[in-house]
Design a protein around this motif. Structure first.
Motif: not given
Lengths: 214, 1502
Positions: B1073-1076, B1238-1240, B1286-1288, B1292-1294
């Motif tokens: 998870x991306x930490x805010x 999709x699923x995330x 935003x994610x490219x 890979x961590x999207x």
């Protein structure tokens, strides 16, 4: 009033030793099991009054006999008004290596007659319920154990267990009884009893071994 | 001397029996005499014996004097010392025959010790002593004591003499010998006179010796009890000299004779009571009895002794079982001829049996004849009633015998016809086979009888019967009666005039082997290969087995196995069962053929030839088809029928035959157990009955009444006989229970405890209370009432319980059928398991295949935990769930911010270093010595410290710890859920390996695990990342020896996970998870990479999911034309079967606000953003600032797709609305945007916006530094519309890890690629192998119906969105409100010290926030600006803090988050705080809320 409201059973003695073929070292834990109408008299002051205890770990001595000496004192005083649930001494012996494994269970009644008694408690331990478990337990060292060690003092559920016999534990009791006659119970003639019991006592091992050496 | 001898035994005997002794000899003598006279008259034979012995004694008595004289003469002559000595002794004896004739009769007087034995035995055999007149000789003793003493003295002396007498005899003998030797010497020396004297004296001596010996024998050991027929147990053997020694020892004791010797002067030797009776019968013991019939005994078989009991008698009964042979009637290898011959021979034997002169037939015949004559006689003289009576009896008998006779005749006749038929058959077979295998041959004699005579006989017979019939009262006509009788007789008998046929068995030559065919030869040889043996079992125990014998054919007997063995069995009682098993020897494995039970004869057989024929059938064997049968496989022609022909099962036969055995009891027969009492358990009543029975049975011969060992039994039996009935209640212990428990009533009344115990006993443990030792009276009363209540309750026990109790009681009373309680008891017992009592390592699970075994060999890697996949929730019943835990595993962190090369830290280290130096200098000053440290260093200006300290600190750190200072961060993660917090350990470095599992309890509201309530839980799991900073707290140089450190937690970032997503994800969320993180982190290096945490969250146990309605058919109505709807459904359905796509989320329709299915493409169209927004990044910012609320949380928990206007009005919604809105704005800006379904993680099913920018298009978004793109390629960016992240596509961590389908305003494309990870996918929607479109344009699919004129789909969105402006007062109100709340809360959280708010810094921060918002909107870097603004503050304070940004909904989550940052946890003395809240208004009530909170510590204090 205070003198007659109960009779008193004073037990002194010791957990003398165990004879146990095929062990390296042994310790013994004991527990007195008694009925609900009994009570342990707690006396403040000196003198251990222990219901439960654990001896030191005793290494096997030199010589051919597998004897593990503890000489662990037992001191306890009970009182009651009726003899139902007469105290029992429940003993279990364990070997202490890297992990403690139970080697045997046994029990005996505290003698009902005053005087010196030396009892030999024969030990047993539950068997593995299958060969595979036997092999596994020999690898892992986890042998089957009684869930409640004092359950061997009762008859309940014993019929489903399978045990094998192990060594013996020698316990010496010095029993004193007070006021029992007042409650209508006559202890057996002590003199007669003692004479028998002295015969029962073991020849000290030292003598035996020295004899053999000579 | 003889007196002495005579006196010995009787007196002693009497003495020992404790009978009074007689003082007055004469009186006694008189009494005896009188008694004797009577004796003579009344005695039975037994007494006469004693009488004779008495008489002999009398004789002896009269001879006594003369004898003594003889001895005297002799001794004087020979001058024998010993003799003289004896003589003197005798003369010294004051008493002579005082007591000696106290009669032998007394011997039968029972001794008091075994009184009962004697009495009982007497009753049986010997006449009772009470009848004897001797009883009258009751002595009248004046001074018994004196006599007693005298007596004892005398007896002692006498007993001393006993060996002396023995010695005397031997001396006399030796003297005689010496005399005899002397004689020839004297003769040779011519001393004739002396020689003669010698001879004479020698003769005298011999005479004397013999006499002495006789007397001694008679008197001293005068009784041979054995010879008298009394029982004498065998004495244990003891060496003579030993006995002597013992006797001598005892004799030295006072009163030794009385005490130790029996009446015979023997030392009594008792049988050893604990001697073990041998349980194995010795071989020789059996041997004796085996020789009963040497003719029959061929072999002796070894026998295991059978059931030897240690009963009072070790008597053994012997049963001999003679096994003669087995003869098979049918055998699988029998030929047809043999089979029939066998039957023929058997029938012939039967015929022989029938026609034997002592057969039943002859008996019946004779009997009828005699009966007829008898009847005739009576008929002639028929007079009285008694004769009539007789006639009736005779007639009945006649009838009986006649029918018996006829049946016998019939049997004979049938037998003969059978034999004849069989013989014909055999002949046929022989002629057919043209061989003869059996030597059986029959000839038939025809015996012709005279027809007339026979007719006459027949007629007589009929007439006779008719007569009887008429006498009985038959009213039938003569002719009909005659005819009926005739018919009957003709049926059973030979017709008159016909010749009688008599079969005669003779022999015929068997075909020689040379003439036989190969098959037959083989068969005959194989007969010998069949070997059999018999095993004998008694009472289920194996006794013996015979030798194995082979099958043979003998004369007239085929297929016989001859054993002729006798198996003797010794048995102590009647055997319960006896059976034989016939075994066939077959190589290594023997097979059991049959089991036959054998009846046991109940008496001794007299005739030796009484053999039993026991039929058996080999039911343990496979049935066979006889060889000759055409169905037999060997007889089949052709391989097909040979192998596949299955004959009729009725043709199968079993081997069967007879065993010929004989059973004999040798000697006695044991009593048969009474069949009634055998099974039932003996109650004591039964026992007594049995006893009686046994007594009756045994009394005749089995119990030896004279055997002292039977004493107890006999007395018991006599008592039983006399005392009837026995006391019924004597065996019940229950009545005495109370006495066992309690001393006595009197005592217990005064004793409270005993009283209570007694009461408790009465209630039978219904009140299992512990009773104290010194109970108060109150307690006693309490207890009493309690017990009384209990008793009362028991009285009113439920009917059911009582019924059951009664039932069991009745059952118990009925001894024969108490199976039910037993059964229930057993059931109860069976429920016990070993595992309740014994703990054991569990059995390895074999069902899991080989895995358990490989466990042993697997390398153990504790550092690499393996995650165990959990089965989906099996618990359907949520009521069973008691508690639940959140299991959170934090694996590792990525890109944790690193501390900047912190000036503050450098300053701190410098300062502590300096303080130390100062202290050292002071010390040296005191001691007067020169410090080794450079003074310049100390005097250096404080302002230069920064330069200096960095170097110092560098050195310092490199010296102490070898950490590279640059990457220093000590991070830990704190997880908060439901106000509970857990922390991980501290890990160092920007990529910490945490690997820690935290467990937080999860308690739903009201502990209700209902799925419906669980899905309503609006709680978040917060993950906060901290850096722990240890600050040296040294402030005073004098405290140099103290170590004081302060830990400061620096909040680095956080992210939250709604519980709802965890729950809807089936209780498991796993991912990175991306930490805010805050946009600005003071004191930390800003990194380009996003900080993230790898986390796995599960629920333990898994909670039941809400039952899903079928999602496809969830729409009640469709907003589309039916064809379109059908197509959409078909599209989704087809993809369900697709290889790759079946598990992905594919949508074509979504429910609009009314729940109608709407094509999702229709939600997309270009929409104008609010006027201020001119850049796409601003739009992104705006959309992310629209609050997010899951559909599940709002309203009716149904998923709804709102159009943009509805969304804006509603104020909040979830993924799809955000995505749609963003996509629409992007469309407005002319970007090619799509919505990705999709699923995330952690969102689950989610919607992202994808923007594809062509390389040549100028209007792309600002290129962000995180996605460096080559210009030539198209750039794909994913936007999370709800957060604005935003994610490219290459990231890979999207969080989006599975793409299901993509849609825009024109079409829907389902992902049918193998990969679903966006970074691995191709986004060329034209490619049919990668994407499957909902419809192809222009092919006339139903969706064309929705097309408008411009060939675009009609949109559900309004053409123009209406935005409302936000008044300024609204934002200021929010700002004030929130800042007040935060301040209040922070003050609350800081429990100690005053919280000082620095207003000046706060205003600076407010300005900063405004800038930040701008930066955010424009997506630009502003670090430098920020630092410039803060420089003033940073120079004087150590500032720790961060700005936070929210889409404003309500203050609560913001405050929660601030609480989690632990910013307030600063315990420095003069800490100050600064707070700024800035609310940036967008449109329609949406505003971006900024909070900047810092802690300020003055640098001087630091």
């Amino acid at each position: 009033m205070s003198g007659t409201n109960c009779f008193v059973l004073i037990v002194n003695g010791n957990l003398s030793h165990a004879e146990f073929p095929g062990a390296k070292n042994l310790a013994c834990s004991y527990q007195f099991v008694y009925g609900s109408d009994w009570e342990v008299v707690r006396v403040t002051g000196e003198g251990a009054n222990m219901e439960t205890g654990l001896t030191q770990l005793s290494e096997r001595g030199a010589g051919t006999r597998a004897i593990y000496l503890w000489n662990f004192p037992l001191e306890i005083t009970f009182r009651s008004t009726n003899p139902y649930g007469w105290p029992k001494l429940c003993v279990n012996v364990c070997e202490g290596n890297a992990k403690t494994t139970i080697k045997g269970y046994g029990w005996c009644h505290v003698p009902v007659n005053p005087g010196r008694h030396s009892n030999t408690i024969r030990l047993f331990k539950p068997r593995n319920s299958s060969i595979i478990q036997g092999i596994l337990s020999s690898i892992t060292g986890k042998t089957p154990e009684f869930i409640n060690p004092t359950s061997i003092c009762e008859g309940e559920g014993r019929e489903v267990t399978r045990v094998q016999s192990e060594g013996t534990v020698r316990v010496v009791f010095d029993v004193m009884i007070k006021d029992m006659t007042k409650f209508g119970f006559e202890p057996v003639n002590t003199k007669h009893h003692q004479s028998i019991l002295h015969e029962d006592e073991d020849v000290p091992d030292e003598i035996e071994t020295s004899k053999r050496l000579n | 001397m003889s007196d002495l001898i005579e006196r010995l035994s009787p007196s002693k005997r009497r003495k020992n029996r404790g009978l009074p002794t007689f003082e007055d000899d004469e009186e006694e003598q008189m009494l005896i005499d009188t008694s004797f006279n009577q004796f003579n008259e009344t005695e039975t034979t037994t007494v006469e014996q004693t009488q004779t012995s008495y008489r002999s004694k009398r004789r002896k008595r009269s001879n006594r004097n003369s004898r003594l004289e003889v001895i005297n003469e002799q001794t004087i002559e020979d001058e024998g010392d010993a003799v003289i000595q004896v003589e003197q002794d005798i003369e010294e004896e004051p008493y002579n025959d005082d007591v000696q004739y106290k009669l032998d009769d007394e011997e039968d007087e029972p001794a008091p010790t075994n009184l009962q034995t004697k009495q009982s035995s007497v009753k049986i055999k010997i006449p009772t002593k009470t009848e004897l007149p001797l009883n009258r000789c009751v002595p009248k003793k004046p001074d018994a004591k004196e006599v007693h003493i005298k007596q004892t003295m005398l007896l002692t002396e006498i007993s001393n003499q006993a060996p002396a007498i023995d010695g005397l005899i031997s001396k006399l003998e030796s003297k005689k010998e010496s005399l005899q030797k002397l004689q020839p010497q004297l003769i040779t020396s011519k001393q004739d006179v002396a020689a003669e004297m010698c001879v004479q004296s020698c003769a005298k001596l011999t005479e004397q010796i013999t006499f002495l010996k006789e007397e001694y024998k008679k008197m001293y050991r005068d009784r041979d009890l054995k010879a008298e027929g009394l029982y004498v147990p065998e004495e244990p053997h003891l060496l003579k000299n030993k006995t002597h020694i013992i006797e001598q020892r005892y004799l030295r004791q006072p009163n030794s004779l009385e005490r130790f010797f029996d009446e015979d002067g023997h030392l009594p030797q008792y049988l050893d009571p604990v001697k073990i009776t041998p349980t194995k019968v010795e071989e020789d013991y059996l041997d004796v009895n085996l020789q009963t019939d040497p003719r029959e005994l061929l072999k002796k078989t070894e026998t295991l002794p059978h059931e030897v009991t240690t009963s009072y008698t070790n008597r053994m009964y012997r049963l001999e079982i003679e096994i003669k042979d087995i003869s098979f009637n049918e055998h699988e290898i029998m030929s047809e001829e043999e089979y029939h011959c066998k039957q023929l021979v058997e029938m012939y034997n039967q015929y022989q049996e029938l026609t034997r002169p002592d057969s039943l037939y002859h008996y019946y015949k004779k009997r009828t004849i005699s009966l007829t004559s008898e009847m005739k006689k009576i008929r002639n003289t028929l007079q009285s009633d008694s004769d009539n009576q007789n006639m009736v009896h005779l007639r009945l008998e006649m009838k009986k015998f006649r029918s018996l006779l006829e049946s016998e005749e019939h049997k004979q006749l049938r037998l003969i016809t059978n034999i004849v038929e069989k013989w014909k058959l055999v002949k046929e077979i022989r002629s057919k086979n043209q061989i003869v295998t059996c030597n059986v041959r029959f000839q038939f004699d025809k015996i012709h009888h005279d027809l007339a005579q026979e007719q006459q006989e027949r007629d007589d017979r009929i007439r006779q019967e008719m007569l009887e019939r008429y006498e009985e009262g038959s009213t039938q006509q003569e002719s009909t009666l005659y005819q009926s009788i005739l018919d009957r007789i003709n049926e059973s008998c030979r017709q008159p005039g016909q010749p009688e046929i008599k079969p005669i068995l003779s022999k015929i030559e068997i075909t020689k082997e040379t003439n036989l065919n190969q098959k037959e030869i083989q068969r005959i040889q194989s007969i010998k290969n069949h070997e059999y043996y018999i095993k004998l079992f008694m009472n289920g125990m194996f006794v013996s087995k015979t030798l194995s014998q082979s099958l043979r054919n003998t004369d007239n007997n085929y297929f016989v196995v001859k054993f002729s063995e006798v198996i003797p069995c010794a048995i102590s009682k009647w055997p319960d069962s006896l059976w034989m098993e016939i075994w066939q020897k077959q190589g290594l494995m023997d097979t059991k053929l049959a089991t036959t039970f054998i009846g046991i004869p109940d008496s001794i057989n007299d005739s030796k030839s009484h053999f039993q024929q026991l039929r058996f059938s080999c039911n343990h064997q496979k049935p066979f088809i006889p060889l000759w049968d055409p169905n037999h496989p060997d007889n089949q022609t052709g391989w097909f029928s040979k192998w596949f022909h299955k004959p009729n099962p009725s043709l199968y036969k079993l081997n069967n035959g007879c065993i010929c055995i004989q059973l004999n009891w040798i000697g006695d027969v044991p009593s048969q157990p009474s069949t009634n009492n055998r099974t039932a358990v003996d109650s004591h009543q039964d026992l007594i009955k049995n006893m009686n029975f046994r007594f009756d049975h045994h009394s005749h011969d089995l119990i030896d009444p004279n055997d002292p060992r039977n004493t107890g039994l006999l007395s018991l039996l006599t008592r039983l006989k006399n005392q009837i009935p026995p006391n019924h209640h004597s065996f019940h212990l229950a009545q005495q229970d109370e006495h066992l428990f309690f001393p006595n009533d009197q005592f217990s009344e005064n004793h409270f405890r005993l009283h209570l115990l007694k009461l408790r006993f009465e209630t039978k443990n219904k009140v299992p209370l512990q009773i104290p030792f010194e109970p108060s009276i109150e307690m006693v009363k309490n207890y009493e009432s309690n017990i009384l209540k209990c008793l009362h309750d028991d009285h009113h026990a439920s009917q059911y319980v009582r019924k059951i109790r009664d039932h069991f009681k009745n059952q118990d009373g009925d001894s024969s059928s108490n199976q039910l309680p037993q059964k229930s008891f057993r059931l109860v017992r069976n429920n016990i398991k070993v595992t309740q009592y014994v703990s054991e390592p569990p059995m390895p699970q074999l069902s899991n295949g080989d895995s358990w075994f490989t466990l042993f060999f697997e390398p153990k890697r504790p550092l690499r935990p393996v995650r165990i996949n959990r089965e989906q929730s099996m618990i359907k019943n949520y009521e069973l769930i008691k508690k639940c835990n959140l299991v959170i595993q934090i694996v590792r962190g990525f890109h944790v911010p690193i501390r900047a090369n912190d000036e503050n830290e450098a300053y701190r280290t410098y300062r502590s270093h300096r303080l130390k130096q100062v202290e050292e200098i002071n010390q040296f000053r005191r001691t007067g010595k020169e410090p080794t440290i450079d003074h310049d260093d100390v005097n250096e200006d404080d302002h230069d410290y920064i330069k200096q300290s960095t170097v110092d600190a560098d050195n310092n750190q490199q010296e102490t710890t070898n950490h590279s200072k640059k990457e220093r961060v000590m991070s830990f993660v704190m997880v908060t859920f439901n106000n509970r917090t857990q922390k991980t350990k501290i890990n160092e470095g920007p990529f910490p390996q945490i690997n820690q599992t935290l467990i937080l309890p999860f308690v739903p509201p009201r502990s209700d695990f209902k799925p419906s309530t669980l899905s309503q839980i609006d709680q978040h799991i917060y993950f906060d990342l901290f850096d722990e900073l240890l600050i040296d707290n040294l402030k005073d140089e004098r405290d140099i020896h103290l170590t004081s450190q302060r830990a400061e937690f620096r909040w680095l970032g956080s992210f939250s996970l709604p519980f709802e997503t965890l729950y809807t994800n089936q209780g498991q969320i796993m991912g990175t998870f991306r930490v805010k993180t805050p946009d600005i982190r003071l004191g930390y290096q800003r990194s380009d990479q996003h900080t993230s945490l790898s986390v796995c969250v599960t629920l333990d146990p898994p909670l039941p999911m809400p039952i899903d309605d079928d999602q496809d058919d969830g729409f009640t109505t469709s907003g589309e034309p039916p064809t379109v709807y059908q197509q959409a459904r078909f599209f989704v359905h087809r993809l369900k079967d697709h290889k790759y796509a079946k598990k992905r989320i594919v949508l074509a329709t979504g429910p609009n606000a009314d729940g109608q299915a709407t094509l999702i493409c229709r939600f997309i169209c270009a929409q104008e953003p609010p006027k201020d927004f001119i850049k796409p990044s601003q739009v992104v910012r705006f959309v992310s600032m629209i609050p997010f609320v899951s559909d599940r949380m709002s309203s009716d928990a149904q998923d709804r797709w709102l159009n943009s206007q509805e969304f804006l009005d509603h104020g909040a919604s979830d993924w799809e609305e955000h995505a749609n809105l963003l996509c629409n704005y992007f469309k407005y800006f002319g970007l090619s945007a799509y919505v990705v379904v999709g699923r995330a993680v952690p969102e689950g099913e989610t919607f992202y916006v994808m923007e594809i920018s062509k390389p040549d298009s100028s209007s792309t978004l600002d290129s962000s530094p995180s996605s460096p793109v080559a210009l030539q390629q198209e750039v794909i960016t994913l936007w999370n519309a709800a957060t604005g992240d935003r994610y490219s596509i290459d990231d890979a961590l999207c969080p989006l890890h599975q793409v299901g389908c993509v849609y825009d305003d024109t079409n829907v494309w389902a992902n049918i690629q193998k990969e679903s990870q966006p970074s691995k996918m191709r986004f060329n929607f034209e490619s049919g192998s990668d994407w499957r479109p909902l419809y192809r344009r222009g092919d006339g699919t139903p969706i064309d119906q929705l097309m408008n004129k411009n060939k675009r789909l009609e949109s559900v969105q309004p053409s123009q969105l209406i935005y409302r402006a936000i008044p300024d007062s609204y934002t200021t109100k929010i700002e004030n409100n929130l800042s007040a709340q935060i301040r209040r809360n922070v003050e609350q959280w800081r429990r100690r010290g005053i919280t000082i708010w620095n207003g000046h810094v706060g205003s600076i921060l407010h300005d900063l926030l405004k800038k930040l918002e701008e930066v955010k909107q424009n997506n630009i870097e502003m670090k430098q600006q920020h630092d410039d603004l803060l420089n003033e503050v940073l120079s004087s304070y150590v500032v720790v803090g961060f700005p936070l940004n929210y889409a404003y909904t309500e203050p609560r989550p913001i405050i929660d988050e601030i609480f989690n940052t632990l910013i307030y946890e600063n315990n420095e003395k003069d800490v100050q705080f600064a707070l700024a809240v800035y609310c940036h208004p967008y449109v329609s009530n949406f505003c971006s809320l900024w909070v900047y909170i810092v802690s300020l510590v003055q640098k001087d204090q630091y």
